[in-house]
Design a protein around this motif. Structure first.
Motif, short mmCIF file in Angstrom:
data_model
loop_
_atom_site.label_atom_id
_atom_site.label_comp_id
_atom_site.label_asym_id
_atom_site.label_seq_id
_atom_site.Cartn_x
_atom_site.Cartn_y
_atom_site.Cartn_z
N UNK A 25 -63.50 28.77 -40.59
CA UNK A 25 -64.92 28.86 -40.26
C UNK A 25 -65.25 28.11 -38.97
N UNK A 26 -64.44 27.09 -38.61
CA UNK A 26 -64.78 26.25 -37.45
C UNK A 26 -64.08 26.68 -36.16
N UNK A 27 -63.15 27.64 -36.28
CA UNK A 27 -62.28 27.94 -35.13
C UNK A 27 -63.01 28.27 -33.84
N UNK A 28 -64.19 28.89 -33.97
CA UNK A 28 -64.88 29.35 -32.77
C UNK A 28 -65.93 28.34 -32.29
N UNK A 29 -65.87 27.15 -32.88
CA UNK A 29 -66.80 26.10 -32.44
C UNK A 29 -66.21 25.33 -31.26
N UNK A 30 -67.12 24.77 -30.47
CA UNK A 30 -66.71 24.03 -29.27
C UNK A 30 -65.87 22.80 -29.64
N UNK A 74 -63.22 22.45 -31.23
CA UNK A 74 -62.57 22.38 -32.54
C UNK A 74 -61.07 22.64 -32.39
N UNK A 75 -60.28 21.73 -32.88
CA UNK A 75 -58.83 21.91 -32.89
C UNK A 75 -58.33 21.53 -34.26
N UNK A 76 -57.28 22.19 -34.70
CA UNK A 76 -56.70 21.81 -35.98
C UNK A 76 -55.77 20.64 -35.75
N UNK A 77 -55.89 19.65 -36.61
CA UNK A 77 -55.02 18.49 -36.40
C UNK A 77 -54.16 18.25 -37.65
N UNK A 78 -53.88 19.34 -38.38
CA UNK A 78 -52.95 19.16 -39.50
C UNK A 78 -51.53 19.05 -38.93
N UNK A 79 -50.59 18.75 -39.80
CA UNK A 79 -49.22 18.46 -39.34
C UNK A 79 -48.64 19.57 -38.48
N UNK A 80 -48.98 20.81 -38.87
CA UNK A 80 -48.37 21.94 -38.15
C UNK A 80 -48.95 22.08 -36.75
N UNK A 81 -50.26 21.84 -36.63
CA UNK A 81 -50.93 22.15 -35.36
C UNK A 81 -50.91 21.03 -34.34
N UNK A 82 -50.81 19.76 -34.82
CA UNK A 82 -51.12 18.69 -33.87
C UNK A 82 -50.11 18.55 -32.73
N UNK A 83 -48.93 19.15 -32.89
CA UNK A 83 -47.96 19.02 -31.80
C UNK A 83 -48.24 19.96 -30.62
N UNK A 84 -49.20 20.89 -30.80
CA UNK A 84 -49.50 21.82 -29.70
C UNK A 84 -50.61 21.25 -28.82
N UNK A 85 -50.38 21.31 -27.49
CA UNK A 85 -51.41 20.80 -26.58
C UNK A 85 -52.54 21.81 -26.48
N UNK A 86 -53.72 21.35 -26.23
CA UNK A 86 -54.85 22.26 -26.06
C UNK A 86 -56.14 21.47 -26.08
N UNK A 87 -57.23 22.15 -25.74
CA UNK A 87 -58.51 21.46 -25.65
C UNK A 87 -59.54 21.94 -26.66
N UNK A 88 -59.23 23.02 -27.35
CA UNK A 88 -60.19 23.53 -28.34
C UNK A 88 -61.41 24.17 -27.70
N UNK A 89 -61.22 24.78 -26.52
CA UNK A 89 -62.37 25.47 -25.93
C UNK A 89 -62.11 26.96 -25.69
N UNK A 90 -60.82 27.36 -25.76
CA UNK A 90 -60.47 28.75 -25.46
C UNK A 90 -61.15 29.74 -26.39
N UNK A 91 -61.05 29.52 -27.70
CA UNK A 91 -61.65 30.47 -28.65
C UNK A 91 -63.16 30.42 -28.59
N UNK A 92 -63.70 29.23 -28.33
CA UNK A 92 -65.15 29.10 -28.21
C UNK A 92 -65.66 29.98 -27.07
N UNK A 93 -65.00 29.85 -25.89
CA UNK A 93 -65.43 30.64 -24.73
C UNK A 93 -65.25 32.13 -25.03
N UNK A 94 -64.07 32.49 -25.61
CA UNK A 94 -63.79 33.89 -25.89
C UNK A 94 -64.86 34.48 -26.82
N UNK A 95 -65.18 33.74 -27.89
CA UNK A 95 -66.17 34.26 -28.85
C UNK A 95 -67.55 34.38 -28.20
#
Ligand code: ADP
Length: 391
Positions: free
Chosen positions: A327-332, A334-355
């Motif tokens: 539900x939060x993926x398209x929010x400004x 927002x990044x997932x910080x669970x064990x699987x995701x936290x190793x990936x670099x990113x800013x959490x703005x790509x999906x927000x802009x796309x949406x």
């Protein structure tokens, strides 16, 4: 039943004349649940005339959904009548004549009238307290939300600074290398010269790569600011959607050595939209698909039309996203910080802009995914964009 628990016996005429003194709404019922006396405050609170209330079942003053339970409670009360609040821990509601509900607090007390056990209830309108509590709760929720936003924003700022500093560090190192080399005497040995030119060339390639990276990042930051302030303008033109998709897939494929991207289906439509912005959306979804599926090699782009919309999906077979995070993926920010995701670099703005871009085109974006089962991001674009987009 002990007499002291139900108070002094009183004659009805003595007692009932004092009911009107109380600011609380007072209702006297008999064992059968019929109202035999009420005071003026009951009239005001429930909107009935006293004459209407007398002889009426008490149930009439309760919302329908509580009436069955109330019947059972009343029978129990008369089995063991004693002073007590009603419905401890529950939110009770009264029902006015105009069918509106309001929160109430009720205290009960047994009453001997002419030797017969009755019950008297003091009803207090709790609307003000209720709204105040609700407002307080909403304020707390807003505070929690703002705190979470602030935390997301702080993380974003530190990640963005880091992302900007990395290319700058590389550029500085390369610049300093050129500074040092320019002081040196020219190389006379042709092999050494060729090697130095090779090194200079790859250094320049790296510089261009890092400058492009910074440029993209700054572009994204500007887009966030534009979308947040409602200034993301579109430059509209007619173009073949499938052609744009093929171009973007070909360019992305040429840079991706790890994955094979295929296109399935076709929309066969000309669309009236901002070509660069739609390209940006697709590039973002493809780059995410590559980034978040390091262990798998295939990515599919699926094209179709449904009703009045063209659908473009990007499917990967990577780490996926658990339902509770979707539900939060398209929010400004927002990044997932669970064990699987936290190793990936990113800013959490790509999906927000796309949406936001898709929304500006009156389309929608959504995701189908499960943790560890890959993700399919889809966006729709209305086919009749020309009519819908015109002011
Ligand atoms: P980021 O720069 O962090 O990738 P995005 O806005 O593009 O920012 O994505 C937001 C978050 O959504 C990502 O941090 C990631 O956790 C999750 N995400 C996006 N795309 C995918 C995908 N294809 N598979 C799994 N998770 C994804």
């Amino acid at each position: 039943m002990a007499e002291e628990s139900i108070g002094m016996p009183v004659s009805s005429t003595d007692f009932l004349q004092f009911l009107d003194i109380s600011p609380d709404a007072l209702i006297v019922i008999n064992k059968g649940g019929t109202m035999i006396a009420v005071n003026q405050s009951v009239e005001k609170l429930f909107g009935y005339k006293r004459a209407e209330l007398l002889g009426m079942p008490l149930d009439t003053l309760l919302p329908v959904r509580y009436r069955d339970a109330h019947h059972v409670h009343r029978v129990h009360y008369f089995e063991n009548p004693r002073p007590r609040p009603m419905g401890v821990g529950l939110q009770l509601y009264g029902l006015r004549k105009d069918n509106t509900e309001f929160p109430v607090d009720i205290s009960l007390r047994p009453l001997l009238l002419d030797g017969i056990v009755h019950a008297i209830g003091a009803v207090r309108d709790m609307s003000k307290q209720h709204w105040a509590e609700q407002e307080l709760q909403e304020t707390h929720q807003q505070l929690d939300f703002l705190q979470e936003q602030q935390a997301r924003y702080d993380t974003f700022l530190s990640m963005a600074s880091h992302e900007l500093r990395t290319p700058i560090t590389t550029l500085l190192t390369i610049g300093q290398m050129f500074q040092r080399n320019i002081e040196r005497p020219p190389l006379t040995d042709p092999d050494e010269r060729a090697k130095a030119i090779e090194i200079a060339k790859s250094a320049l390639d790296e510089m261009v790569k890092q400058i492009l990276r910074m440029n993209r990042l700054i572009g994204d930051l500007l887009d966030v600011s534009r979308t947040s302030t409602g200034h993301l303008s579109l430059i509209l033109s007619d173009f073949l959607l499938d052609e744009l998709v093929s171009e973007v897939v070909a360019t992305t494929q040429s840079m991706a050595t790890t994955h094979t991207i295929t296109v399935e289906g076709a929309t066969c439509v000309t669309i009236h939209a901002d070509r660069d912005r739609i390209e940006q959306v697709l590039v973002n979804l493809l780059n995410n698909a590559i980034k978040y599926s390091p262990q798998t090699q295939t990515i599919e782009v699926l094209l179709s039309t449904i009703g009045e919309s063209a659908l473009i999906s990007v499917r990967d077979h990577g780490i996926g996203i658990a339902k509770e995070h979707q539900a939060h993926l398209f929010e400004r920010y927002y990044r997932l910080i669970d064990d699987k995701h936290k190793k990936y670099a990113g800013l959490g703005i790509g999906l927000y802009i796309a949406a936001q871009i898709v929304e500006r085109h009156k389309g929608k974006m959504w995701v189908d995914s499960e943790a560890s089962k890959g993700a399919t991001f889809t966006f729709s674009l209305p086919l009749s964009l020309r009519e819908r987009m015109s002011p």
